[in-house]
Design an enzyme around this catalytic site. Structure first.
Site, PDB file in Angstrom:
ATOM      1  N   SER A   1      50.995 -19.250  -4.459  1.00 34.64           N
ATOM      2  CA  SER A   1      51.987 -19.143  -5.536  1.00 34.64           C
ATOM      3  C   SER A   1      53.050 -20.237  -5.453  1.00 34.64           C
ATOM      4  O   SER A   1      53.310 -20.796  -4.389  1.00 34.64           O
ATOM      5  CB  SER A   1      52.684 -17.791  -5.480  1.00 34.64           C
ATOM      6  OG  SER A   1      51.750 -16.751  -5.525  1.00 34.64           O
TER       7      SER A   1
HETATM    8  N1  SAM Z   1      50.632 -14.491  -2.093  1.00 38.79           N
HETATM    9  C1  SAM Z   1      49.650 -15.526  -2.086  1.00 38.79           C
HETATM   10  C2  SAM Z   1      50.140 -16.776  -1.384  1.00 38.79           C
HETATM   11  O1  SAM Z   1      51.293 -16.854  -1.045  1.00 38.79           O
HETATM   12  O2  SAM Z   1      49.304 -17.646  -1.208  1.00 38.79           O
HETATM   13  C3  SAM Z   1      49.150 -15.916  -3.432  1.00 38.79           C
HETATM   14  C4  SAM Z   1      48.271 -14.905  -3.993  1.00 38.79           C
HETATM   15  S1  SAM Z   1      47.230 -15.364  -5.281  1.00 38.79           S
HETATM   16  C5  SAM Z   1      48.319 -15.766  -6.564  1.00 38.79           C
HETATM   17  C6  SAM Z   1      46.633 -13.752  -5.672  1.00 38.79           C
HETATM   18  C7  SAM Z   1      45.678 -13.194  -4.668  1.00 38.79           C
HETATM   19  O3  SAM Z   1      45.406 -11.842  -5.027  1.00 38.79           O
HETATM   20  C8  SAM Z   1      44.321 -13.875  -4.646  1.00 38.79           C
HETATM   21  O4  SAM Z   1      44.049 -14.360  -3.376  1.00 38.79           O
HETATM   22  C9  SAM Z   1      43.345 -12.774  -5.052  1.00 38.79           C
HETATM   23  O5  SAM Z   1      42.098 -12.879  -4.404  1.00 38.79           O
HETATM   24  C10 SAM Z   1      44.099 -11.563  -4.640  1.00 38.79           C
HETATM   25  N2  SAM Z   1      43.702 -10.297  -5.278  1.00 38.79           N
HETATM   26  C11 SAM Z   1      43.365 -10.055  -6.550  1.00 38.79           C
HETATM   27  N3  SAM Z   1      43.093  -8.757  -6.727  1.00 38.79           N
HETATM   28  C12 SAM Z   1      43.287  -8.162  -5.532  1.00 38.79           C
HETATM   29  C13 SAM Z   1      43.169  -6.824  -5.078  1.00 38.79           C
HETATM   30  N4  SAM Z   1      42.824  -5.802  -5.879  1.00 38.79           N
HETATM   31  N5  SAM Z   1      43.431  -6.573  -3.791  1.00 38.79           N
HETATM   32  C14 SAM Z   1      43.806  -7.558  -2.945  1.00 38.79           C
HETATM   33  N6  SAM Z   1      43.907  -8.824  -3.318  1.00 38.79           N
HETATM   34  C15 SAM Z   1      43.666  -9.120  -4.599  1.00 38.79           C
END
Ligand code: SAM
Length: 522
Positions: free
Chosen positions: A62
């Site tokens: 992000s």
């Molecule tokens: N917080 C992260 C960072 O600092 O790098 C960025 C996260 S990214 C925008 C969103 C993440 O949510 C992705 O890696 C995706 O695979 C994960 N994701 C989506 N749906 C999810 C779920 N139901 N449970 C866990 N992770 C999930």
């Protein structure tokens, strides 16, 4: 070498503090966590630009600002127990771990979760537990949480997560059905079964895939909204916006652009740097604007001294053979092609009939790259009009001589050997040329303007190549600023009624010129 800890401090100062993030714990944590350790190899130099970056599994790390913003909304405090859904790179969890006591983070992709776990270990961040799974179900064994941060956008706030909040606990989650834009929601548990909601505006996140999120086949990878929503595909949106035009060679094609006849600027953007059809279409529109509507400037994304050679040709001015042939720099095909040659010949013929000759349409370059060509042009001009001034200019530009062939290496050298000397020298020369322009106003018109513009280019290029070495957006902005200012100088030089057609890549004509005049075609 790029000093990443300095860049980190700068990022916190410029992109967080100055944009309204005030929580000291958050700012301190973001000053501490090395974001470069959470990006994929090769992206380290971009770690402190305020944008998301791609990571494995088509996901993103992000944007720093949104991480800080969500943490501020969540009011995370020392002593808190926090759940994050969507570990991704692990960066946000790492930041949270510097503020609170315990962090639990869930990621649906096992590979991402494992990489994040290794990163935490390496950095010695021991208060983070990582799990692979569906985060929409939460982490019941560790509940209740003081805060839950969801880093992916769902259709709503999952019930399981709301129920795992402590009373007074805050859930921050982007929600909404539009894949392009969602709302950032804060849900606060106010009692055993009561909750309040606040909306913190528009955001854009990757989808939350899971039991209380979207189905995988709803929109992941395809980028499409879920099937129950009305959708408009990109071709459909383009189809609704475009208007059919006759063949390029049909006179009705160019006539269709008469609607822009009264504009001061007509910006003809392009994306490819070279399809024959686009070049022919652009030339046809430009010919019409010049011939029927009095446009007298064609300003193109080419280097000034190279375009100046064409300008002398089309305006029947004295030819001054440059030391180096124009348009040798990559991508040479952009200007050395038959479509441009045909336009240039047309312009020369057209100009022959234009009286008085000062109204002839000119061909100008907005770009910054041919520093050696510009140095040669300034010296050539001064050699002819003022040999003493030429000797001084030669000495000043001598500072850049070792880098003229490969100016991109100048930035690196400037770091170690100091650049003040070259910077001062080129600025002095630029000032002298501008003073000369004022002093000789009215005389020597086009030639002196050309030389002064070259001196400006050298001063911008010296800075550009120095800044380019650091990478990032600053050099890009510097180049765009130079192009915009060059266009302004051309307009000023051609008088109050001057109007211009600009040929440039979409990325350059998009913002600045639009903001100024609001006229866009193509
Ligand atoms: N917080 C992260 C960072 O600092 O790098 C960025 C996260 S990214 C925008 C969103 C993440 O949510 C992705 O890696 C995706 O695979 C994960 N994701 C989506 N749906 C999810 C779920 N139901 N449970 C866990 N992770 C999930």
């Amino acid at each position: 070498m790029l000093d990443l800890s300095r860049e980190r401090r700068r990022m916190v100062d410029v992109h967080l503090s100055r944009r309204g993030i005030h929580d000291r714990e958050i700012l301190e944590a973001m000053r501490e966590v090395p974001r470069e350790a959470f990006v994929d190899p090769g992206y380290e130099e971009f770690a402190y630009e305020d944008g998301p970056l791609p990571i494995a599994e088509d996901q993103t790390i992000s944007q720093p600002y949104i991480v800080a913003f969500m943490l501020e909304m969540a009011q995370v405090n020392p002593g808190d127990q926090v759940l994050e859904v969507g570990t991704g790179s692990g960066y946000a969890a790492a930041v949270i771990s510097r503020i609170v006591d315990h962090v639990y983070t869930i990621e649906r992709h096992a590979g991402l979760a494992e990489t994040a776990r290794r990163r935490f270990e390496k950095l010695g961040y021991r208060n983070i537990k990582v799990r692979t799974g569906d985060g929409t179900k939460g982490w019941p064994e560790a509940a209740p949480f003081d805060a839950i941060i969801v880093a992916a956008s769902g259709p709503g706030a999952p019930l399981a997560l709301q129920q795992q909040l402590d009373v007074g606990g805050r859930l921050i989650i982007p929600v909404g059905e539009d894949p392009e834009e969602q709302r950032l929601l804060k849900v606060t548990r106010t009692g055993a079964s009561t909750y309040s909601e606040e909306d913190f505006g528009a955001v854009r996140f990757v989808p939350l895939i899971g039991e209380e999120g979207w189905r995988e086949d709803d929109r992941i990878r395809t980028g499409r909204a879920p099937s129950h929503l009305p959708t408009r595909s990109l071709p459909q949106m383009i189809g609704a916006a475009v208007e059919p035009l006759p063949e390029i060679d049909d006179p009705a094609f160019a006539e269709a652009f008469d609607r822009f006849a009264e504009r001061r600027l007509v910006l003809l953007g392009e994306a490819s740097h070279g399809t024959s059809e686009f070049y022919r279409a652009r030339a046809a529109i430009t010919r019409r604007l010049i011939e029927k509507h009095g446009f007298a400037i064609v300003a193109v994304e080419a280097d000034w001294p190279d375009a100046a050679a064409i300008d002398r040709y089309v305006r029947h001015r004295r030819h001054s053979p440059a030391a180096v042939r124009p348009f040798q720099r990559f991508p040479a095909w952009m200007w050395r092609n038959t479509e441009v040659a045909a336009f240039v010949d047309w312009l020369r013929n057209h100009n022959q009939r234009v009286r008085p000759s000062k109204h002839r349409a000119g061909f100008y370059g907005l770009d910054i790259y041919n520093m050696s060509g510009s140095i040669a042009a300034v010296l050539d001009y001064l050699d002819r009009v003022d040999p003493e001034a030429a000797a001084i200019a030669r000495q000043r530009y001598g500072c850049l001589t070792p880098w003229q062939k490969e100016p991109s290496t100048y930035g690196r050298a400037a770091l170690s050997s100091g650049y003040r000397e070259c910077e001062e020298a080129v600025l002095k020369q630029c000032r002298d040329m501008l003073a000369r322009q004022i002093e000789h106003a009215g005389k020597d018109g086009a030639e002196l303007f050309d030389a002064a513009q070259n001196a400006r280019l050298i001063a911008s290029a010296e800075r550009y190549y120095r800044v380019m070495y650091y990478g990032g957006s600053q050099s890009w902005n510097l180049r765009d600023t130079h192009m915009f200012e060059t266009l302004q100088h051309i307009l000023d030089a051609r008088g109050p009624n001057a109007r211009a057609v600009v040929w440039a890549h979409n990325s350059h004509i998009g913002e600045r010129a639009l903001h100024r005049d609001g006229n866009l075609a193509g």
